[in-house]
Scaffold this active site. Structure first.
Site, short mmCIF file in Angstrom:
data_model
loop_
_atom_site.label_atom_id
_atom_site.label_comp_id
_atom_site.label_asym_id
_atom_site.label_seq_id
_atom_site.Cartn_x
_atom_site.Cartn_y
_atom_site.Cartn_z
N HIS A 120 -8.05 1.23 1.55
CA HIS A 120 -7.92 0.93 2.99
C HIS A 120 -8.82 1.86 3.83
CE1 HIS A 120 -5.06 -1.15 6.00
NE2 HIS A 120 -6.20 -0.88 6.59
N GLU B 216 0.86 -1.19 0.00
CA GLU B 216 0.00 0.00 0.00
C GLU B 216 0.89 1.23 0.00
OE1 GLU B 216 -2.91 -0.24 3.13
OE2 GLU B 216 -3.58 -2.21 2.50
P1 NAD Z 1 -9.43 -10.22 16.08
O1 NAD Z 1 -8.09 -10.55 16.62
O2 NAD Z 1 -10.51 -9.80 17.00
O3 NAD Z 1 -9.98 -11.49 15.27
C1 NAD Z 1 -9.17 -12.25 14.42
C2 NAD Z 1 -9.71 -13.68 14.44
O4 NAD Z 1 -9.00 -14.45 13.48
C3 NAD Z 1 -9.52 -14.37 15.78
O5 NAD Z 1 -10.76 -14.84 16.28
C4 NAD Z 1 -8.60 -15.53 15.46
O6 NAD Z 1 -8.90 -16.69 16.23
C5 NAD Z 1 -8.85 -15.76 14.00
N1 NAD Z 1 -7.79 -16.46 13.31
C6 NAD Z 1 -6.45 -16.32 13.47
N2 NAD Z 1 -5.79 -17.15 12.63
C7 NAD Z 1 -6.74 -17.82 11.93
C8 NAD Z 1 -6.70 -18.80 10.91
N3 NAD Z 1 -5.53 -19.27 10.43
N4 NAD Z 1 -7.86 -19.25 10.41
C9 NAD Z 1 -9.06 -18.80 10.87
N5 NAD Z 1 -9.16 -17.88 11.86
C10 NAD Z 1 -8.02 -17.39 12.36
O7 NAD Z 1 -9.18 -9.14 14.95
P2 NAD Z 1 -10.23 -8.09 14.35
O8 NAD Z 1 -10.19 -6.85 15.16
O9 NAD Z 1 -11.51 -8.76 14.11
O10 NAD Z 1 -9.51 -7.75 12.97
C11 NAD Z 1 -9.50 -8.69 11.90
C12 NAD Z 1 -8.64 -8.17 10.77
O11 NAD Z 1 -9.14 -6.93 10.28
C13 NAD Z 1 -7.20 -7.90 11.17
O12 NAD Z 1 -6.34 -8.35 10.16
C14 NAD Z 1 -7.13 -6.39 11.21
O13 NAD Z 1 -5.83 -5.93 10.96
C15 NAD Z 1 -8.06 -6.04 10.10
N6 NAD Z 1 -8.58 -4.66 10.14
C16 NAD Z 1 -8.68 -3.99 8.95
C17 NAD Z 1 -9.16 -2.68 8.94
C18 NAD Z 1 -9.29 -1.94 7.65
O14 NAD Z 1 -9.15 -0.74 7.65
N7 NAD Z 1 -9.59 -2.60 6.57
C19 NAD Z 1 -9.53 -2.07 10.14
C20 NAD Z 1 -9.44 -2.79 11.33
C21 NAD Z 1 -8.97 -4.09 11.32
#
Ligand code: NAD
Length: 543
Positions: free
Chosen positions: A291, A272
């Site tokens: 993003h 990015e």
């Molecule tokens: P979180 O930690 O609450 O949830 C992540 C989940 O993924 C957990 O429940 C975990 O058990 C699961 N997980 C981990 N490895 C796994 C695998 N191999 N297979 C299946 N499940 C698996 O995180 P969140 O706050 O829900 O965020 C999720 C994602 O969204 C993160 O990557 C975060 O960086 C991203 N995010 C993106 C933006 C954006 O602007 N697009 C904003 C916020 C968060």
């Protein structure tokens, strides 16, 4: 973390940069003990010049917190990130230096979950193209036939904060929901009314729309590649609002070009910003956003408030529970505080007594905790490691964040376990060992009044505050009087004196809690008293 020396100004200085939402900054400003300087994103060399003046820095992703910057920040205690990603922060360097890194992972959950559905409807109803055709003066109704969400199976990969919010909204659209997350307990699936897929392949096989909400880890990098896309039913949709790299971009572009997918939504990319000539830009049926997941006024306000409160608590209340590089515990940080004090002090006593017996090189630290402290094993072990190291290392940068790493680097084996045999549910026992010698010190973390209850074989009962003297002697009459007189002559005020012995006329141990400090000269004078065999002085430090 003890506050820095007062110099007439507020004791803690906080640099806020990168346009953190003013509602968050206001929470810092209203604290008289904090002096807040707000600056727009600073060029790296200017930040490097200024960082030495600050105890904390709060920013967003625009400011790179490099290892070099951290090494040039002798006062820095906390790095706050208003947002979730900490890719811009040299986390390992911060941990090694004992600097807390705090982010705000929860405040943007709703923003992302809402965008998933906004983008999906945008894609399925061709809204971007329809809006562009209207802007161009046309009226092309028949060209923009769309699809509904109702009845389409939504496959959620990662049922964490965002994944579960997505599930809740999917029900409102009448979508059957299935999720794959091997790290989540069954109850969470039930609570969100989500069917659990036994494997990723099983989830893919039945998902008309698959949406990714996992972190980027070694396990999730390239999670959705050519093989996985091939397992989806024909004309499925892929949504990635998690992290670039979870979906193989080349494989996705190829599947779109071959019309194997109905479409895709991407908000995050491997690199990015996405290059202007990237092949994804020309792929069909693809909705790209730069993003934007967390880009709402509400989310920015939430994360700013969240991180600023956590930075405030770290500086003013020594609460590191929100630090992502401190040992995690399942319980409340405040509730563990008394136990951390006991663990640190018991370890400091054990180390000092062993050192006075000639055993300086600690090789192993074993912590046993009572059942009520079982949830706090990791931070309590860090606290005990702090107690061992504080007598040996420069204390300026020794804290719960780096204690375990520093102990490890010195070859000290660390272990923690639970035991119901310590005699009290909030008891803990620190055993230090090296060579043939070892010493266990036990304490009880009763709220308000931490006690040390055993030193080696001797049962004691003393509040470890300020300074503790530990004397061993022959159990003969007159020792207590002589010790008391000597300390009195040297104006050392005794708060508590606990004498313990194993058998009459045998070995005895005195645990003497005193106000203020005891100098080396006084310790030597105690050692010169008849029948005193060893004298250890432990000056306790606070977190
Ligand atoms: P979180 O930690 O609450 O949830 C992540 C989940 O993924 C957990 O429940 C975990 O058990 C699961 N997980 C981990 N490895 C796994 C695998 N191999 N297979 C299946 N499940 C698996 O995180 P969140 O706050 O829900 O965020 C999720 C994602 O969204 C993160 O990557 C975060 O960086 C991203 N995010 C993106 C933006 C954006 O602007 N697009 C904003 C916020 C968060």
């Amino acid at each position: 973390m003890a506050p820095p020396e007062g110099d007439g100004r507020a004791p803690w200085r906080v640099l806020v940069t990168d346009q953190v939402d003013p509602e968050g900054v206001a929470l810092l400003r209203e604290e008289p003990a904090l002096q807040v300087d707000e600056r727009p994103t600073l060029p790296p060399d200017e930040l490097l010049r200024r960082i030495g003046d600050y105890d904390a820095i709060v920013g967003r992703s625009a400011t790179r917190i490099s290892a070099e910057l951290l090494r040039n920040a002798p006062r820095l205690r906390v790095v706050g990130r208003a947002g979730v990603g900490v890719d811009n922060i040299a986390l390992d360097a911060a941990t090694a230096l004992g600097i807390a890194v705090i982010n705000a992972p929860a405040g943007n959950t709703v923003a992302v979950a809402e965008l998933v559905f906004g983008a999906l409807i945008g894609l399925l109803r061709q809204l971007p193209a329809a809006a562009a055709s209207m802007a161009a003066g046309r009226w092309d109704r028949s060209q923009f036939m769309g699809r509904e969400l109702k009845g389409k199976t939504l496959g959620i990969v990662g049922l964490g904060r965002i994944g579960s919010e997505v599930a809740a909204r999917a029900h409102a659209f009448g979508m059957p929901v299935v999720a794959y997350d091997p790290y989540i307990a069954e109850e969470r699936f039930t609570a969100f009314r989500v069917r659990r897929a036994p494997s990723l392949d099983a989830l893919l096989a039945e998902s008309n729309i698959v949406t990714l909400h996992v972190p980027l880890t070694d396990e999730t990098r390239g999670l959705i590649g050519r093989r996985e896309l091939g397992r989806l039913p024909a004309k499925s949709v892929v949504v990635n609002m998690a992290r670039g790299g979870v979906v193989d971009e080349a494989a996705l572009a190829a599947a779109l070009v071959a019309r194997e997918l109905r479409g895709a939504v991407l908000d995050v990319f491997e690199h990015e910003p996405l290059a202007a000539d990237h092949p994804l830009r020309g792929a069909p049926n693809l909705l790209l956003t730069p993003h934007l997941g967390a880009n709402t006024v509400e989310a920015q306000r939430n994360v700013a408030r969240d991180v600023c409160l956590a930075v405030r608590d770290a500086l003013l209340r020594q609460d590191l529970s929100r630090s992502i590089n401190v040992a995690a515990s399942d319980g409340g940080w405040a509730e563990l505080h008394a136990a951390m004090v006991v663990a640190r002090r018991a370890a400091a006593v054990a180390r000092a007594v062993l050192a006075d017996q000639g055993m300086r090189a600690v090789r192993a630290l074993t912590l046993r905790v009572g059942p009520e402290l079982a949830h706090g094993g990791a931070p309590l072990l860090a606290a005990a490691a702090t107690g061992v190291l504080e007598g040996i290392l420069e204390t300026d940068r020794l804290n719960l964040i780096n204690a375990r790493a520093l102990a490890d680097a010195r070859g000290i084996d660390l272990a923690v376990g639970t035991s119901a045999e310590l005699g009290h549910p909030r008891a803990l026992e620190v055993t230090l060992g090296g060579g043939m010698q070892q010493l266990a010190v036990t304490g009880i973390a009763a709220e308000g009044s931490p006690r040390l209850t055993r030193i080696g074989a001797f049962h004691v009962d003393v509040n470890p505050r300020q300074t503790l003297l530990v004397l061993t002697n022959h159990d003969v009459p007159g020792v207590i009087g002589r010790v008391g007189t000597l300390l009195g002559e040297r104006r050392v005020n005794i708060a508590e004196y606990h004498q313990a012995r194993l058998a009459q006329g045998g070995d005895a141990l005195a645990a003497i809690s005193v106000d203020g400090s005891v100098d080396e000269d006084t310790r030597r004078a105690l050692l010169d008293l008849p029948d005193v065999r060893s004298a250890s002085v432990v000056h306790f430090r606070d977190f």
